[in-house]
Every structure is written in structure tokens, then in C-alpha cells.
Motif scaffolding. Structure first.
Motif, PDB file in Angstrom:
ATOM      1  N   GLN A 138       2.772  12.661 -48.601  1.00 17.88           N
ATOM      2  CA  GLN A 138       1.621  13.299 -49.232  1.00 17.88           C
ATOM      3  C   GLN A 138       1.211  14.528 -48.421  1.00 17.88           C
ATOM      4  OE1 GLN A 138      -1.258  10.216 -49.391  1.00 17.88           O
ATOM      5  NE2 GLN A 138      -0.544   9.457 -51.367  1.00 17.88           N
ATOM      6  N   ALA A 139       0.632  15.450 -49.133  1.00 21.17           N
ATOM      7  CA  ALA A 139       0.217  16.675 -48.468  1.00 21.17           C
ATOM      8  C   ALA A 139      -1.009  16.395 -47.601  1.00 21.17           C
ATOM      9  CB  ALA A 139      -0.104  17.734 -49.501  1.00 21.17           C
ATOM     10  N   THR A 142      -3.224  22.094 -47.791  1.00 16.89           N
ATOM     11  CA  THR A 142      -2.491  23.107 -48.538  1.00 16.89           C
ATOM     12  C   THR A 142      -2.714  24.465 -47.890  1.00 16.89           C
ATOM     13  OG1 THR A 142      -2.944  21.806 -50.492  1.00 16.89           O
ATOM     14  CG2 THR A 142      -2.031  23.992 -50.829  1.00 16.89           C
ATOM     15  N   LYS A 147       2.058  22.918 -50.113  1.00 19.51           N
ATOM     16  CA  LYS A 147       1.594  21.616 -49.624  1.00 19.51           C
ATOM     17  C   LYS A 147       2.298  21.303 -48.311  1.00 19.51           C
ATOM     18  CE  LYS A 147       0.394  19.507 -54.032  1.00 19.51           C
ATOM     19  NZ  LYS A 147       1.225  19.723 -55.212  1.00 19.51           N
ATOM     20  N   PRO A 149       3.245  18.512 -45.907  1.00 22.27           N
ATOM     21  CA  PRO A 149       3.235  17.052 -45.838  1.00 22.27           C
ATOM     22  C   PRO A 149       2.983  16.562 -44.409  1.00 22.27           C
ATOM     23  CG  PRO A 149       5.454  17.863 -46.124  1.00 22.27           C
ATOM     24  CD  PRO A 149       4.571  19.058 -46.140  1.00 22.27           C
TER      25      PRO A 149
END
Lengths: 306, 369
Positions: A138-139, A142, A147, A149
Motif C-alpha cells: 500500500q502507498a 503520494t 504512490k 509504497p
């Protein structure tokens, strides 16, 4: 702009990986003046050990990465350090006074031995394996539409911490002083009371432990582990070695600089030119540097003495 | 008192004698290859015939690597790259050449027929291209030694592999081939899948050209070893600085060794490409193949021609015999390399030839010692 940031991010993670591996080459070259061809295989084994330990510990999920990550990292680094010590003790130490060509051939022999032993059924086998996802993809945040991670952040932070630790070790401790002394002049260092054998052993252990960290980072970032004799590993080690040479082999800071340089050139070449030619760019840089500035970018030119 | 040049000139044989002295071993080689083709090949059957083909090619490649690695001490671990250059060039010439000349890619003509002559042309041109590549790789060796040179040769091998993987598919349609110019076809080498369809001129029944090239490479290697250029090469191997100090043109010697070695590796690659049962794929001619060749040279003895022949033969036959232990093959090779470097770094034979080994010395000893 998004593509540019993405490529920069990829270059940063790849550069961290190369830097950890390149340091192993450069440290060994610094004290023993030879290229440890078996280093890339220590990376491979580090990656596979991380996979094995992750399986044994059963922390395959992302439940407790804060515990699982460091434990696996430590175990994998310890195994590789022991491996590095053994290799040096059994294969390289008998050849300390032998011509460099013989040591080189031995190193290739050790490399082949590790590759093919790792492929045996009762070691790692020939099946590719998927590294358990210790970290979520998951990011975390940003950046300019890209994104970032969790994996990438952890990889870069881990590499950065290890690099700083190594800097401290080499430039601020007695062991580091001894390493630099052996690197400068082995015989004089021995006369001054430095235990050369011990320093060499420690150097191999440190380099191999960094290699294990590199291997684990590779597993975390790219997910799949191919069989230990696959050319992917050889290529990974070669590119890290190219980074060490480009930065000036034997120079700790040069290796890190070279690693990021190589990684960025490779990533930008792949993104903006042709992705199939990325290996050609790297070896092209190597040959260009060797011809134009054989000592490397941060290295000193050496004169062959009789 | 004569000058040195005059004294040397006095030892030089006349033109006719020199030609005669060079010709009879070649004639003997023709006879040997002819006997292999007509007597031995029908007698041994397909399985052993194929094994002998492999042995012959391994000898060509091993002895060619021995020139640069054994005599010159220049460590090359990208030898399969030269082999790939030669193999692909030869395969392209023979494959597309057959279609252009005779309209089909099949074997054309029998023993010593026009098809086989095209094969030899292909191998020689392939060797020429490989020699050119050898020049390119050899030139950095002006500045690099030891480990660095090894890395450059390795990088060369990898670059060749990657570039070959980028090529387009082989053109199978004869009409398209006839329409295309040779320059256009140079990019149609099969890519990652490999070059399929090259006619298999060399099968267990037809080993003639392999053995002829084996004889040629052995002759060249032997005469090089006993010539002054070969001695210069050995001097460079033992101590480059000292060699330069006594007037050996080290650069020229090293580069020409690379070129010669690459030439024969290219020929070996050309033969490999046309042998029955081999596939010409970029991955087959990569790092692993280079290492196989290095092992042959290191185990046989760096600088010993017969040692390399023995090692090439043994290392081709043994894996066939111990087929059920094949996963341990490379482990054994690797252990052998490491142990050899620790216990007997010059290789089994060292610089000596088979007839120079201790038990034979008494038999071949010349009088007066």
C-alpha cells in the motif's frame, strides 16, 4: 513529471540494493586486492535464507512486520557472515600469496559451488519461490502523483541505516582503522601489530552480512526468488560490481556513489530509451570508465610497481 | 663476426623447405579426418559418434581459449561470446546462402559437396567476425589486466547475448529470402528463441570437417607455442613488466593472441551451429558455456595443448557416463577448480605436453643427457 518521479524512485531503491552489494566487493578488494566473484552468490543465499527463515518463523503475513523483519534480517545476515568467514578461511586464505589469477579462478570455483549447491533438492531446489509479503504494497504517501509504497521506503531507510553504520565502522572504530591500515599496506600493518588474518575475516563477514541485507531487500522489493544458478543473480552481482568499479574500487564512498549512478542510468535508460538494452548501458558504462579513468570516478590512479 | 640478424637469417629454412614442412602435417590432418569419416564414424554408431563430435568441438574451443588464457595468462571468461559471434554468422551464411543459391535450406550435395564447402566458408567468415570482436575486446587489455580484463570479457559475452536476443525471427519463406538483401537478413537471427533451421551438415556419419579443424587448431597452437611469438606470449604470462623490459611488444602480443583465439572460437561456434542435435540459442552460449571452457583449460593445464585435449575429452565424456548424477556435475567441477588452485595451480599437465611428462621422459629422451 509523474514518470520522472517514478523513475527516480525506482532508481533510488535499485541504487540502495546495488550499494549494499557493491560495498561487499569494494571492502574485500580494499584489503585483499582481488574481486570476490562469489559475492553475488552470497547475496543469492542471503535472499534464500530470508525466504527460509520467513517460512520457519511462520510470519508470512503482514501482521507483525516490525518483529518479523528485523529477526529475519538478523538471522539471514548471521548465516551469510558465517558463510563468508568459511569461504575466506577454506578457499582464499591458502592462496593469500598466490598469483592473482589463481585467486580469481578459485573465486569463480567458489561461486559455481554455491550456485549449484543451492540448487540441490535438499537445499533450496530448482523451483522459483515467492517471497512472503512481509511489507504491504500500500502507498505510504503520494509524491507528485506517484504512490510511494511502504516497501520502497523501508528498503531505502534500511540501506541508508546500514550504509551509515558501515561508514561509522570503517572511519570511527579500531577495526575500521585496522582495515584501512591493511588496505594501505598489508605488511606494514602486520608489523604494527595488526592481526591481518583477523581483519580479513571480519571484512568478509561484514561484506557478506551486507550482501544478505541486499538479498533480503531484493526479495522484498521484487517478490520472486529464482533458482540459485539463474543468471538473474549473476547479473545482479555483476551490476553491483560495475557500480563498485565505476565509483573506484576499494573506496567505500565511491561504491555508494557508483551504485546510485549506475541505478539511475539504468532506470532512466530503460524508461526513456529501450528497456531491453538496460544491461548493455551498464556494461557500456563499465567499459567506458575502465578505458577513460581506470581508477574509477572517486578512485586514485595506481601505478604498477615491480 | 656476423651480426645477430645475419646469424638468425642463416638458421631460417629456405622457402621450399618451409612450405614442405608446413604442408605435410596438413596433409596428415586430411588423411586423419578422412579416416575418421570413412572408417571410424560408420564403426562406432550414432551414440558414440555424437559424443566424438562433441569432443572434437570441445577440443577446438578449449585449445583456442588456451591460446589467450594458457599461453598469454590473459583471463577471458567471455569466450562463449566469440563462439556465439562465429556460430551466428556461420549459421546465417549457410542458411540464407543455401536458400539464395539452391532455393532450399536443406543439405546440398554429399561428402565434400558444394554444401559442405559453403559450410567451411561460413565457419571461416564466422571466425573472421569473431576475430574482429576479439580485436575490439583485446584492445582494452592494453590498459587492463587480471581481474578487470576478466570483467570486460564477461561484459562482452553478456552484451553479445543481449544483442542476439534483440534480433528478429528467422525468415523461413524462400521467396522472401531471395527478395531480401544480405544486409536486411543480418537482423533476422531468431532472437531469444534461437536460430533454428541451419542445415545440419555435421552428424555422427559426417565428422570430417570437425576433425580437420581440430587438426588445424592443434597445429597452429603447437607451432605458436614453439615460435618466438609464442615464447613472447609465455613471457607476458609469467611477468608482464619483465617481458616489456626485455623488449617484448606486450600490447601487440596480447591483442594478437586475443584475435587468434577469437578466430578459432568463432570457427568452433560455426561447427557447433551445424552439428546435429545442438540448438543455437543465445542463452546456450552464455556465461555457463564460457565457464565450461575455462574449466577445460584450467584442469588440463594452462599452456599445455595435450592437457587441454585430455581435459576436453574427459569433461565431454564423463557427464554422459555419470548421467544420473548430473545435478552434482557442476558441484564437482567447482570443487575441482578450487582444489586444483590450492593443490596444483598450474593444472594437471602444467605447461608440459603429454610426451614431456615424467614417465615418458625416459622413452623420448634425446641422447647425451
Amino acid at each position: 513529471m509523474t514518470k520522472f518521479v517514478q523513475v527516480c524512485l525506482n532508481g533510488l531503491t535499485l541504487g540502495s540494493l546495488y550499494a549494499l552489494i557493491a560495498l561487499g566487493y569494494t571492502l574485500v578488494y580494499g584489503v585483499l586486492r582481488f574481486i570476490n566473484f562469489a559475492h553475488s552468490d552470497v547475496v543469492t543465499i542471503g535472499a534464500w535464507m530470508a525466504f527460509v527463515f520467513a517460512g520457519i518463523l511462520g510470519w508470512a503475513g503482514t501482521d507483525s512486520p516490525l518483529i518479523a523483519m528485523p529477526v529475519i534480517l538478523m538471522l539471514s545476515m548471521a548465516v551469510c557472515a558465517a558463510l563468508g568467514f568459511t569461504i575466506e578461511r577454506l578457499a582464499y586464505r591458502p592462496l593469500r600469496r598466490a598469483p592473482r589469477l589463481n585467486v580469481l579462478i578459485t573465486a569463480i570455483g567458489v561461486s559455481l559451488l554455491l550456485q549449484n549447491a543451492g540448487q540441490l533438492k535438499w537445499i533450496f531446489g530448482t523451483q522459483p519461490q515467492a517471497m512472503p509479503k512481509l511489507l504491504s504494497e500500500q502507498a505510504l504517501f503520494t509524491l507528485a502523483g506517484v504512490k510511494v509504497p511502504v516497501v520502497d521506503v523501508v528498503v531505502v531507510v534500511l540501506a541508508f541505516v546500514l550504509l551509515v553504520a558501515l561508514q561509522w565502522l570503517v572511519f570511527r572504530t579500531r577495526l575500521g582503522q585496522a582495515m584501512r591500515a591493511v588496505s594501505f599496506d598489508e605488511r606494514t600493518a602486520a608489523l604494527m601489530g595488526v592481526n591481518v588474518d583477523m581483519v580479513v575475516s571480519y571484512t568478509f563477514m561484514i561484506g557478506s552480512a551486507l550482501a544478505a541485507a541486499g538479498g533480503m531487500i531484493y526479495g522484498l522489493k521484487y517478490g520472486s526468488l529464482l533458482q540459485s544458478a539463474d543468471s538473474v543473480w549473476v547479473l545482479l552481482g555483476l551490476k553491483a560490481f560495475v557500480a563498485a568499479v565505476v565509483g573506484g574500487i576499494g573506496n567505500v564512498r565511491g561504491a555508494v556513489a557508483g551504485a546510485f549512478l549506475i541505478a539511475f542510468i539504468e532506470m532512466f535508460g530503460a524508461a526513456y530509451r529501450s528497456p531491453q538494452m538496460r544491461d548493455v548501458y551498464v556494461f557500456g558504462i563499465l567499459i567506458a570508465v575502465l578505458i577513460l579513468k581506470p581508477g574509477g570516478l572517486l578512485g586514485k590512479a595506481t601505478v604498477e610497481k615491480v | 663476426m656476423k651480426t645477430l640478424a645475419e646469424r638468425i637469417a642463416a638458421h631460417r629454412p629456405g622457402l621450399l623447405r618451409a612450405i614442405g614442412g608446413s604442408a605435410w602435417p596438413i596433409a596428415l590432418g586430411f588423411l586423419f579426418a578422412y579416416l575418421m569419416q570413412t572408417v571410424l564414424a560408420p564403426a562406432v554408431g550414432d551414440f558414440y559418434g555424437k559424443m566424438m563430435l562433441d569432443v572434437g568441438i570441445a577440443i577446438v574451443l578449449g585449445v583456442s581459449l588456451n591460446i589467450v588464457n594458457g599461453y598469454g595468462g590473459q583471463f577471458s571468461i567471455g569466450h562463449a561470446g566469440f563462439m556465439a559471434v562465429g556460430g551466428y554468422v556461420a549459421a546465417a551464411i549457410v542458411f540464407y546462402g543455401s536458400i539464395k543459391l539452391w532455393g532450399s535450406k536443406d543439405i546440398h550435395g554429399g561428402f565434400l559437396g558444394p554444401g559442405e564447402l559453403l559450410l567451411v566458408t561460413g565457419c571461416l567468415v564466422g571466425g573472421g567476425f569473431a576475430a574482429l570482436a576479439g580485436l575490439v575486446v583485446g584492445l582494452p587489455s592494453l590498459r587492463l589486466r587480471g581481474d578487470y580484463l576478466a570483467i570486460v570479457t564477461l561484459g562482452f559475452g553478456e552484451i553479445v547475448r543481449v544483442l542476439l536476443q534483440q534480433t528478429d525471427d528467422v525468415v523461413m519463406d524462400p521467396r522472401k529470402v531471395e527478395a531480401a538483401s544480405p544486409i536486411d537478413l543480418a537482423d533476422n537471427l531468431g532472437g531469444a528463441l534461437g536460430f533454428f533451421g541451419a542445415p545440419r551438415y555435421l552428424d555422427p556419419k559426417n565428422p570430417f570437417w570437425i576433425w580437420l579443424f581440430v587438426v588445424v587448431v592443434l597445429l597452429v597452437a603447437y607451432r605458436l607455442k614453439t615460435s618466438s611469438r609464442g615464447r613472447q606470449l609465455l613471457a607476458v604470462r609469467e611477468n608482464e613488466v619483465a617481458a616489456e623490459a626485455v623488449g617484448v611488444p606486450t600490447t601487440r602480443v596480447k591483442v594478437s593472441a586475443f584475435v587468434l583465439s577469437a578466430f578459432f572460437a568463432g570457427i568452433g561456434g560455426g561447427l557447433y551451429a551445424h552439428e546435429l542435435g545442438n540448438s543455437l540459442r543465445p542463452t546456450d552460449l552464455g556465461f555457463q558455456k564460457s565457464i565450461d571452457l575455462v574449466i577445460i583449460v584450467v584442469l588440463g593445464g594452462m599452456g599445455s595443448i595435450t592437457g587441454v585435449v585430455v581435459a576436453a575429452t574427459a569433461l565431454t565424456i564423463l557427464p554422459e557416463v555419470f548421467r544420473e548424477f548430473s545435478e552434482y556435475r557442476m558441484i564437482c567441477y567447482a570443487l575441482a577448480l578450487v582444489l586444483m588452485m590450492i593443490l596444483r595451480p598450474q593444472g594437471l599437465f602444467g605447461l608440459r605436453e603429454l610426451w614431456e611428462l615424467a614417465p615418458w621422459r625416459k622413452v623420448f629422451r634425446r641422447g647425451g643427457r
